[in-house]
Design a protein around this motif. Structure first.
Motif, mmCIF file in Angstrom:
data_model
loop_
_atom_site.group_PDB
_atom_site.id
_atom_site.type_symbol
_atom_site.label_atom_id
_atom_site.label_comp_id
_atom_site.label_asym_id
_atom_site.label_seq_id
_atom_site.Cartn_x
_atom_site.Cartn_y
_atom_site.Cartn_z
ATOM 1 N N GLN A 164 0.730 -1.332 -0.044
ATOM 2 C CA GLN A 164 0.080 -0.034 -0.117
ATOM 3 C C GLN A 164 0.784 1.268 0.033
ATOM 4 O O GLN A 164 0.412 2.092 -0.752
ATOM 5 N N HIS A 165 1.950 1.351 0.881
ATOM 6 C CA HIS A 165 2.741 2.287 0.962
ATOM 7 C C HIS A 165 3.709 2.621 -0.178
ATOM 8 O O HIS A 165 3.984 3.600 -0.504
ATOM 9 N N GLY A 166 3.911 1.355 -0.680
ATOM 10 C CA GLY A 166 5.136 1.763 -2.005
ATOM 11 C C GLY A 166 6.362 1.582 -1.755
ATOM 12 O O GLY A 166 7.176 2.241 -2.330
ATOM 13 N N HIS A 167 6.687 0.953 -0.369
ATOM 14 C CA HIS A 167 8.290 1.025 -0.190
ATOM 15 C C HIS A 167 8.213 -0.092 0.984
ATOM 16 O O HIS A 167 7.354 -0.596 1.576
ATOM 17 N N ALA A 168 9.621 -0.347 1.501
ATOM 18 C CA ALA A 168 9.760 -1.627 2.241
ATOM 19 C C ALA A 168 10.094 -0.737 3.540
ATOM 20 O O ALA A 168 10.498 0.189 3.846
ATOM 21 N N HIS A 169 9.294 -1.671 4.578
ATOM 22 C CA HIS A 169 9.455 -1.309 5.975
ATOM 23 C C HIS A 169 10.672 -2.011 6.637
ATOM 24 O O HIS A 169 11.212 -2.934 6.221
ATOM 25 N N GLY A 170 10.691 -2.064 8.087
ATOM 26 C CA GLY A 170 11.608 -3.086 8.790
ATOM 27 C C GLY A 170 13.256 -2.548 8.775
ATOM 28 O O GLY A 170 13.329 -1.213 8.685
ATOM 29 N N GLY A 186 14.573 -0.907 5.789
ATOM 30 C CA GLY A 186 13.798 -0.256 5.082
ATOM 31 C C GLY A 186 13.442 1.355 5.668
ATOM 32 O O GLY A 186 14.181 1.862 6.369
ATOM 33 N N HIS A 187 12.205 1.708 5.016
ATOM 34 C CA HIS A 187 11.793 3.122 5.403
ATOM 35 C C HIS A 187 11.322 3.186 6.764
ATOM 36 O O HIS A 187 10.633 2.293 7.069
ATOM 37 N N GLY A 188 11.780 3.898 7.609
ATOM 38 C CA GLY A 188 11.230 3.830 8.974
ATOM 39 C C GLY A 188 10.028 5.059 9.343
ATOM 40 O O GLY A 188 10.483 6.312 8.803
ATOM 41 N N HIS A 189 9.019 4.878 9.600
ATOM 42 C CA HIS A 189 8.035 5.571 9.969
ATOM 43 C C HIS A 189 7.279 4.809 10.989
ATOM 44 O O HIS A 189 6.642 3.642 10.678
ATOM 45 N N ASP A 190 6.362 5.576 11.856
ATOM 46 C CA ASP A 190 5.541 4.768 12.839
ATOM 47 C C ASP A 190 4.272 5.717 12.795
ATOM 48 O O ASP A 190 4.071 6.537 12.544
HETATM 49 ZN ZN ZN Z 1 5.632 3.084 4.804
#
Ligand code: ZN
Length: 166
Positions: A153-159, A162-166
């Protein structure tokens, strides 16, 4: 050992070393001290186009070497990206040649560098610093996993990498 390969809808974690063959310089490396491998969601344009194209189908543990012409990397240099403006535009911001700043434009933030200061005239360059460059990469695949619904959904990797946001 995983049998996952890099393909659409996966999150790949890779180590990479990037050099510019023109001068042999290393412009970026995830193997530098204090750095970590990067994670990206495949197929959404998180990486420059050629990087992803060259890594499709790669297995965990595999290393690939490839060279990208500017068209598949950061694109050609745009002469219209070089702009002169009065120093007053910067207000109280202390500026010097070589500085990187970010302009808040109508269609989003635009990073640029200050390439010259001549009296009251400042020359800035909105081109990516690697625009117009042929790039060489050596990339090792550390892991591959399925993307989560949220990542899709976000179109990027988390973890972790990855891309950091909470
Ligand atoms: Zn995201």
């Amino acid at each position: 050992m995983s049998d996952e390969v890099i393909m659409q809808g996966k999150v790949a974690t890779v180590h990479y070393v990037g050099t510019t063959p023109a001068n042999g310089e290393q412009f970026d490396s995830s193997r530098d001290e204090g750095r970590e491998p990067i994670s990206f969601l495949v197929g959404v344009g998180q990486m420059i186009p050629g990087f992803e194209q060259e890594m499709l189908g790669a297995n965990v543990g595999e290393t690939r070497d490839f060279t990208l012409e500017p068209e598949r990397a950061y694109g050609p240099r745009d002469p219209n990206g070089v702009v002169q403006m009065p120093k007053a535009n910067f207000g109280d911001t202390p500026i010097e040649e070589g500085m990187m700043l970010v302009a808040e434009l109508e269609d989003g933030p635009a990073p640029f560098s200050i390439t010259n200061i001549d009296g009251d005239t400042v020359t800035v360059d909105f081109n990516h610093r690697l625009a117009g460059e042929t790039l060489h990469f050596e990339v090792e695949v550390m892991s591959v996993r399925d993307a989560t619904d949220e990542e899709q959904q976000h179109g990027h990797a988390h973890g972790e990498h990855g891309h950091g946001h909470d």
